[in-house]
Design a protein around this motif. Structure first.
Motif, short mmCIF file in Angstrom:
data_model
loop_
_atom_site.label_atom_id
_atom_site.label_comp_id
_atom_site.label_asym_id
_atom_site.label_seq_id
_atom_site.Cartn_x
_atom_site.Cartn_y
_atom_site.Cartn_z
N UNK A 1 0.96 11.85 -6.13
CA UNK A 1 0.20 13.03 -5.72
C UNK A 1 -1.01 12.65 -4.87
N UNK A 2 -1.73 11.60 -5.30
CA UNK A 2 -2.98 11.27 -4.62
C UNK A 2 -3.14 9.79 -4.28
N UNK A 3 -2.60 8.92 -5.10
CA UNK A 3 -2.84 7.49 -4.93
C UNK A 3 -2.40 6.92 -3.60
N UNK A 4 -1.33 7.46 -3.03
CA UNK A 4 -0.77 6.88 -1.80
C UNK A 4 -1.69 7.06 -0.59
N UNK B 1 -5.62 -3.77 9.50
CA UNK B 1 -4.72 -2.87 8.78
C UNK B 1 -3.33 -3.49 8.82
N UNK B 2 -2.50 -3.08 7.90
CA UNK B 2 -1.16 -3.67 7.82
C UNK B 2 -0.20 -2.68 7.17
N UNK B 3 1.07 -2.89 7.38
CA UNK B 3 2.12 -2.16 6.66
C UNK B 3 1.90 -0.64 6.69
N UNK B 4 1.93 -0.10 7.87
CA UNK B 4 1.76 1.34 8.05
C UNK B 4 2.95 2.11 7.48
N UNK C 1 -1.59 -0.16 4.51
CA UNK C 1 -2.12 1.17 4.82
C UNK C 1 -1.18 2.26 4.32
N UNK C 2 0.12 1.97 4.32
CA UNK C 2 1.12 2.96 3.94
C UNK C 2 1.83 2.59 2.65
N UNK C 3 3.06 3.08 2.54
CA UNK C 3 3.84 2.85 1.33
C UNK C 3 5.32 2.97 1.68
N UNK C 4 6.16 2.41 0.82
CA UNK C 4 7.61 2.47 1.06
C UNK C 4 8.32 2.37 -0.29
#
Length: 411
Positions: free
Chosen positions: A139-142, A169-172, A385-388
């Motif tokens: 909900x919010x952590x990402x 920054x890395x891993x968008x 910076x992002x998530x997968x």
């Protein structure tokens, strides 16, 4: 249906039913018990439907990623609840057996001991912690961006670069984004650091260049006095999805390279640039992905070094920190600072600065988050910076790194 999903479903349903026994001890209302079952079944059926309608090549993002995240949250709830209740049942069985063997046979010990409400309450309380954390992470952590600042000192940093500021920054993983307002906030946070240079250390997309197109205008607004530079990460090559032909895969990589150029990144492919200030300079190098354990080994450090002197102050961008561990720190060129990403800190862990820094990813990578020093050389592993995959983050938040270079001995 994939075999692994069948096995996972059996475990899920068995543990959910087992946990229901403890839940019934706490909540006598039939409607509350029915709600428990409905929520568990809904999470499971949602995932099954998404998997059965999954198109190969789409990647794990969007609705299927969300369905997987919700399912995993309920799975953790069932597992933790079931494990605690299982321990109680072992004790109950031991007590029952002891009473039988010892000949105790009154009205209280003749039958199998009943489940205790107190233990069921503890079990549910413990299970609620990872369950709630995983839901919060989605909900919010990402998008809970954190700016982490480091000051690194070097004996041989050119004096003109004392106080020079780098934003990394890395891993968008732009294919996973689902909230433009939050991403825009992250971009604005990067610009607010007002660093001299912005360095991006790979994985702009999950699989395909088109994933970045809706976000290109936002990333185009990134600004730094000395420019912004980038490298490729393992996901940028399109190796984890299917393609109609090899030509399509090759074209996709070229499209991504061109898109990075349009955004304003100077993409370093086994090459280098010099950053200059007041007649002095430092070498900025970037290699293609080089990773251990089955990851692409495309990076050519020797090629990137050509034209650089051993005496130059050197910053290396290399996506995977295993490259630093296996190759870079042993190289006779002495790379003062390496910038990596890749691990994401597994998007899950516990970090309390000065007290605790833990994630399961530490069992795979020795250098997995933050700044490390070996043989007089530094590496910063950005948490991403992002998530997968799991569409969230728990305890390991998305990171914007700000590194200030300092020369020892200067005031």
């Amino acid at each position: 249906m994939p075999r692994f999903l069948i096995v996972l479903s059996v475990i899920y349903l068995v543990m959910a039913f087992y946990g229901l026994q403890g839940f019934k001890t706490l909540f006598k209302s039939v409607w509350v018990q029915i709600a428990y079952g409905v929520f568990f079944l809904a999470a499971w059926l949602n995932l099954i439907i998404r998997v059965l309608n999954y198109t190969p090549g789409d990647g794990v993002r969007g609705q299927i990623a969300l369905a997987g995240g919700i399912f995993f949250s309920f799975l953790m709830l069932a597992l933790v609840l079931g494990i605690v209740l299982l321990l109680e049942d072992v004790v109950r069985l031991f007590v029952f057996g002891y009473n039988k063997i010892s000949g105790v046979a009154d009205d209280q010990t003749r039958f199998f001991p009943s489940r205790r409400k107190f233990i069921s309450g503890i079990a549910l309380g413990i299970a609620a912690l990872p369950f709630g954390a995983l839901l919060y992470g989605m909900y919010k952590g990402k998008y809970n961006y954190k700016v982490l600042k480091y000051e690194l000192e070097f004996d041989d940093l050119p004096e003109a670069f004392d106080g020079y500021q780098i934003t990394q920054i890395s891993d968008v993983h732009s294919g996973s984004f689902d909230n433009r307002e939050k991403v825009a906030y992250g971009i604005d946070l990067i610009n607010k650091q007002q660093s001299d240079v912005i360095l991006f250390t790979g994985d702009m997309v999950n699989d395909k260049a088109v994933e970045m197109e809706p976000w290109a205008d936002l990333f185009s607004t990134l600004k730094a006095k000395d420019g912004k530079f980038s490298i490729l990460g393992n996901h940028d090559y399109g190796d984890y999805t299917s393609w109609p032909s090899d030509d399509d895969k090759t074209r996709n990589l070229e499209d991504l390279k061109n898109l990075q150029k349009e955004i304003g990144f100077d993409l370093l492919l086994d090459t280098h640039r010099y950053l200059e200030k007041d007649g002095q300079r430092i070498a900025l190098m970037g290699v293609e992905n080089w990773g251990r354990g089955g990851f692409k080994k495309a990076g050519d450090l020797e090629k990137a070094k050509k034209g650089i002197s051993k005496e130059d102050f050197k910053i290396l961008m290399s996506h995977d920190p295993s490259h630093w561990e296996d190759v870079v720190i042993q190289d006779d060129y002495h790379f003062h600072l390496t910038l990596s990403g890749h691990t994401h800190g597994m998007q899950f862990g516990v970090e309390i600065p000065g007290w605790v820094k833990w994630s399961p990813v530490k069992w795979r990578y020795k250098y997995w988050a933050g700044v490390y020093q070996e043989l007089g050389q530094f590496i910063n592993v950005n948490r991403g910076f992002g998530f997968i995959g799991y569409p969230g983050r728990v305890g390991i938040w998305p990171e914007i790194t700000v590194i200030t270079l300092k020369r020892k001995g200067l005031t």
